[in-house]
Design a protein around this motif. Structure first.
Motif, PDB file in Angstrom:
ATOM      1  N   ASP A 150       0.832  -1.209   0.000  1.00  0.00           N
ATOM      2  CA  ASP A 150       0.000   0.000   0.000  1.00  0.00           C
ATOM      3  C   ASP A 150       0.862   1.254   0.000  1.00  0.00           C
ATOM      4  OD1 ASP A 150      -2.333  -1.385  -0.075  1.00  0.00           O
ATOM      5  OD2 ASP A 150      -2.657  -1.382   2.076  1.00  0.00           O
ATOM      6  N   ASN A 151       1.917   1.247   0.790  1.00  0.00           N
ATOM      7  CA  ASN A 151       2.831   2.396   0.842  1.00  0.00           C
ATOM      8  C   ASN A 151       4.049   2.125  -0.036  1.00  0.00           C
ATOM      9  OD1 ASN A 151       3.729   0.350   2.508  1.00  0.00           O
ATOM     10  ND2 ASN A 151       4.704   1.733   3.964  1.00  0.00           N
ATOM     11  N   TRP A 152       3.799   1.840  -1.308  1.00  0.00           N
ATOM     12  CA  TRP A 152       4.856   1.424  -2.222  1.00  0.00           C
ATOM     13  C   TRP A 152       5.963   2.473  -2.348  1.00  0.00           C
ATOM     14  CZ3 TRP A 152       5.369   4.759  -6.340  1.00  0.00           C
ATOM     15  CH2 TRP A 152       4.275   5.584  -6.611  1.00  0.00           C
ATOM     16  N   TRP A 153       5.637   3.740  -2.122  1.00  0.00           N
ATOM     17  CA  TRP A 153       6.627   4.813  -2.239  1.00  0.00           C
ATOM     18  C   TRP A 153       7.706   4.738  -1.155  1.00  0.00           C
ATOM     19  CZ3 TRP A 153       1.375   5.435  -1.436  1.00  0.00           C
ATOM     20  CH2 TRP A 153       0.990   5.680  -0.125  1.00  0.00           C
ATOM     21  N   SER A 154       7.433   3.995  -0.074  1.00  0.00           N
ATOM     22  CA  SER A 154       8.425   3.902   1.005  1.00  0.00           C
ATOM     23  C   SER A 154       9.670   3.136   0.566  1.00  0.00           C
ATOM     24  CB  SER A 154       7.805   3.229   2.232  1.00  0.00           C
ATOM     25  OG  SER A 154       7.422   1.902   1.935  1.00  0.00           O
ATOM     26  N   SER A 155       9.599   2.452  -0.582  1.00  0.00           N
ATOM     27  CA  SER A 155      10.780   1.727  -1.077  1.00  0.00           C
ATOM     28  C   SER A 155      11.900   2.690  -1.472  1.00  0.00           C
ATOM     29  CB  SER A 155      10.394   0.859  -2.282  1.00  0.00           C
ATOM     30  OG  SER A 155       9.932   1.655  -3.364  1.00  0.00           O
ATOM     31  N   PHE A 156      11.593   3.975  -1.645  1.00  0.00           N
ATOM     32  CA  PHE A 156      12.614   4.963  -1.979  1.00  0.00           C
ATOM     33  C   PHE A 156      13.367   5.460  -0.743  1.00  0.00           C
ATOM     34  CE2 PHE A 156       9.517   5.368  -5.467  1.00  0.00           C
ATOM     35  CZ  PHE A 156      10.366   5.153  -6.537  1.00  0.00           C
ATOM     36  N   LYS A 157      12.878   5.080   0.438  1.00  0.00           N
ATOM     37  CA  LYS A 157      13.573   5.364   1.706  1.00  0.00           C
ATOM     38  C   LYS A 157      13.848   6.866   1.901  1.00  0.00           C
ATOM     39  CE  LYS A 157      15.760   0.815   1.976  1.00  0.00           C
ATOM     40  NZ  LYS A 157      14.976   0.238   0.882  1.00  0.00           N
ATOM     41  N   ASP A 158      12.832   7.667   1.642  1.00  0.00           N
ATOM     42  CA  ASP A 158      12.925   9.113   1.849  1.00  0.00           C
ATOM     43  C   ASP A 158      11.788   9.535   2.779  1.00  0.00           C
ATOM     44  OD1 ASP A 158      12.663  11.961   1.622  1.00  0.00           O
ATOM     45  OD2 ASP A 158      13.824  11.894  -0.223  1.00  0.00           O
ATOM     46  N   PRO A 159      12.079   9.815   4.056  1.00  0.00           N
ATOM     47  CA  PRO A 159      11.019  10.172   5.018  1.00  0.00           C
ATOM     48  C   PRO A 159      10.195  11.387   4.594  1.00  0.00           C
ATOM     49  CG  PRO A 159      13.080   9.690   6.160  1.00  0.00           C
ATOM     50  CD  PRO A 159      13.407   9.757   4.700  1.00  0.00           C
ATOM     51  N   GLN A 160      10.843  12.353   3.945  1.00  0.00           N
ATOM     52  CA  GLN A 160      10.096  13.541   3.520  1.00  0.00           C
ATOM     53  C   GLN A 160       9.044  13.170   2.483  1.00  0.00           C
ATOM     54  OE1 GLN A 160      11.226  18.077   2.451  1.00  0.00           O
ATOM     55  NE2 GLN A 160      12.140  16.588   1.055  1.00  0.00           N
ATOM     56  N   LEU A 161       9.385  12.282   1.548  1.00  0.00           N
ATOM     57  CA  LEU A 161       8.423  11.835   0.550  1.00  0.00           C
ATOM     58  C   LEU A 161       7.247  11.125   1.219  1.00  0.00           C
ATOM     59  CD1 LEU A 161       7.497  11.318  -2.357  1.00  0.00           C
ATOM     60  CD2 LEU A 161       8.951   9.274  -2.364  1.00  0.00           C
TER      61      LEU A 161
END
Length: 502
Positions: A70-81
């Motif tokens: 669901d939070n697929w964007w967390s794979s970029f490992k950028d807390p701000q994103l």
């Protein structure tokens, strides 16, 4: 003697003779059914088994556990994103509009569902009325003005023999479900837009780094050129040439800083905030994944992981039920109404036992001649079903092409990155060599300028390819549905073929 049309044999009213009227109703229903048997949809749903094995043979590692989270964007490992997307999903006007459409569809579904239940109402009235002296009203009321007091409890119910109302409710459910999935699709589009803009913002910062490094080098070359001129190893032309490159580089950096602010403005807009919010967004620090893993059950399960595909599937479901509604309109409508209450000319006798009134009114209506309206309506619903099916089929095809595009780009990007890294290393080595030769008086400034420009071009291309790797990683997650999971399976209508609708 009473007319046979009013009084049946042995004094039974016509609607109370069950055997005769049941046979008549059945004959009428069969007759109606024959009037539309030639109308049916022409399209059928695309089946996963009909899709080739291109994705499975893409050369990418397959895994049972690689559908996006669901939070697929967390794979970029950028807390701000991560924080930006959470903020957008909470505040976006686009998502609130989608939620409002779901709310509206839920209300319409509730209205449609009311048709399955009895309608109960109460009424109270006082009517000032003059009764005819020559009518059916007996003395002493005839020919006089009277107040008629009446209160009733009314009940109405439609006997849904042919499933018209049930199908209408199911169609409303399908439309609501489609809008619910559309809301998830809107959230996926929004999060993907934020990720892509965030990647573009990081790309601009990296381009600024390249441009700034070039400017620093040019400033060093300018100082070196001045020293060479003092040592009588160069000319004033060399100084002017070295100085001419500086304004262009500074202008390029200014243009890149403009792009930073434009991307910040875009991110602020996606968050549902004003430009001031964008100025608080700092430099991104995204990390690309070293490996790409694909689920092994594509395309069989793709129809349940892409929200746009699922939404189209629900629209096929709704259209199928609309066909059932259109067919049911050819058959008789059977309604029961009844009332019980009190009626009196004088208010002081309103509650008397003799003021009671009671009535029941079964009714049946059958379309006999309506100028082809019912056939036209059914034909239109068949066409709407065909349209929904073909839209679904096209959505599936586009989804598979979308995934195939990302896989093709990822597969070739790896080789492009390797070649570009080699090109950058070669350009940097050549530039360093020319700089040393220039410092020793063995090379001209034009050679220095040529190697600087070549190095700038190669470094820019490398930054762009690195950003493209991040973009493709995000696009693949989006193409695979962005972590969407269907909340409930389709019903039989969504999986039906033309034969099921005939």
């Amino acid at each position: 003697m009473k007319s046979p049309s009013i009084q049946g044999a042995k004094g039974w009213p016509p609607f109370t003779k069950p055997g005769r009227n049941a046979s008549l109703a059945m004959a009428l229903a069969l007759l109606c059914g024959c009037t539309f048997s030639d109308l049916k949809p022409q399209s059928r749903l695309l089946q996963p088994s009909e899709v080739n094995k291109t994705l499975a043979n893409s050369g990418v590692k397959l895994s049972e556990a690689s559908w996006p989270a669901d939070n697929w964007w967390s794979s970029f490992k950028d807390p701000q994103l991560d924080a930006l997307i959470v903020e957008a999903l909470t505040n976006s006007p686009t998502l609130r509009s989608a939620a409002a459409r779901v709310h509206q569809a839920s209300a319409l579904e509730a209205i449609q569902g009311a048709q399955l239940l009895p309608d109960v109402s109460a009424s109270m009235s006082v009517t000032r009325e003059r009764f005819s002296a020559n009518g059916t009203t007996p003395a002493p009321a005839k020919g006089t003005w009277q107040n008629v007091h009446q209160g009733t409890l009314n009940v109405g119910y439609e006997l849904d023999f042919w499933g018209k109302n049930r199908s209408a409710v199911e169609a409303a459910v399908g439309r609501r479900k489609a809008l619910e999935v559309d809301e998830r699709a809107a959230a996926l589009i929004l999060s993907s837009s934020i990720v892509q803009t965030y990647i573009a913002l990081q790309n601009v910062y990296q381009q600024i780094d390249v441009a700034q490094a070039l400017l620093n080098q040019q400033e060093q070359i300018e100082e070196l050129t001045k020293k060479r001129f003092v040592a009588e190893l160069g000319t004033e032309i060399d100084i002017r040439q070295s100085q001419a490159a500086l304004p262009s580089s500074r202008a390029n950096i200014a243009a890149l800083k403009e792009s930073v602010e434009l991307n910040q403005n875009k991110l602020a807009s996606l968050l549902g905030k004003g430009p001031d919010r964008g100025r608080t967004i700092t430099r991104p620090h995204l990390q690309a994944s070293d490996t790409v893993v694909m689920p092994s059950n594509i395309p069989v399960e793709l129809i349940g992981h892409r929200p746009d595909v699922v939404a189209q599937r629900w629209r096929v479901e709704a259209s199928g039920h609309e066909i059932d509604v259109a067919k049911a309109r050819f058959y008789p409508d059977v309604n029961l109404t009844a009332f019980i209450g009190l009626q009196s000319l004088a208010f002081d006798t309103f509650n008397d036992h003799g003021s009671r009134i009671l009535g029941i009114a079964p009714a049946i209506s059958l379309p006999i001649f309506e100028g082809g309206r019912l056939r036209g309506n059914l034909d239109a619903q068949d066409a709407a079903y065909d349209l929904a099916v073909e839209n679904y089929n096209q959505t599936v095809i586009d989804a598979l092409r979308d995934i195939a595009d990302q896989l093709s780009s990822l597969r070739w990007l790896k080789e492009r990155l390797a070649q570009q890294n080699e090109a950058v290393a070669t350009a940097v080595a050549a530039a360093d060599l020319v700089d040393k030769r220039y410092g020793a008086g063995l090379a001209t400034y034009l050679q220095v300028l040529a190697t600087q420009n070549a190095t700038l071009v190669e470094k820019r291309q490398l930054v762009d390819l690195q950003s493209r790797a991040l973009s493709l990683q995000a696009n693949l997650s989006r193409a695979l549905g962005g972590g969407y999971r269907p909340e409930m399976p389709m019903t039989a209508n969504a999986n039906s073929t033309v034969a099921d609708k005939s």
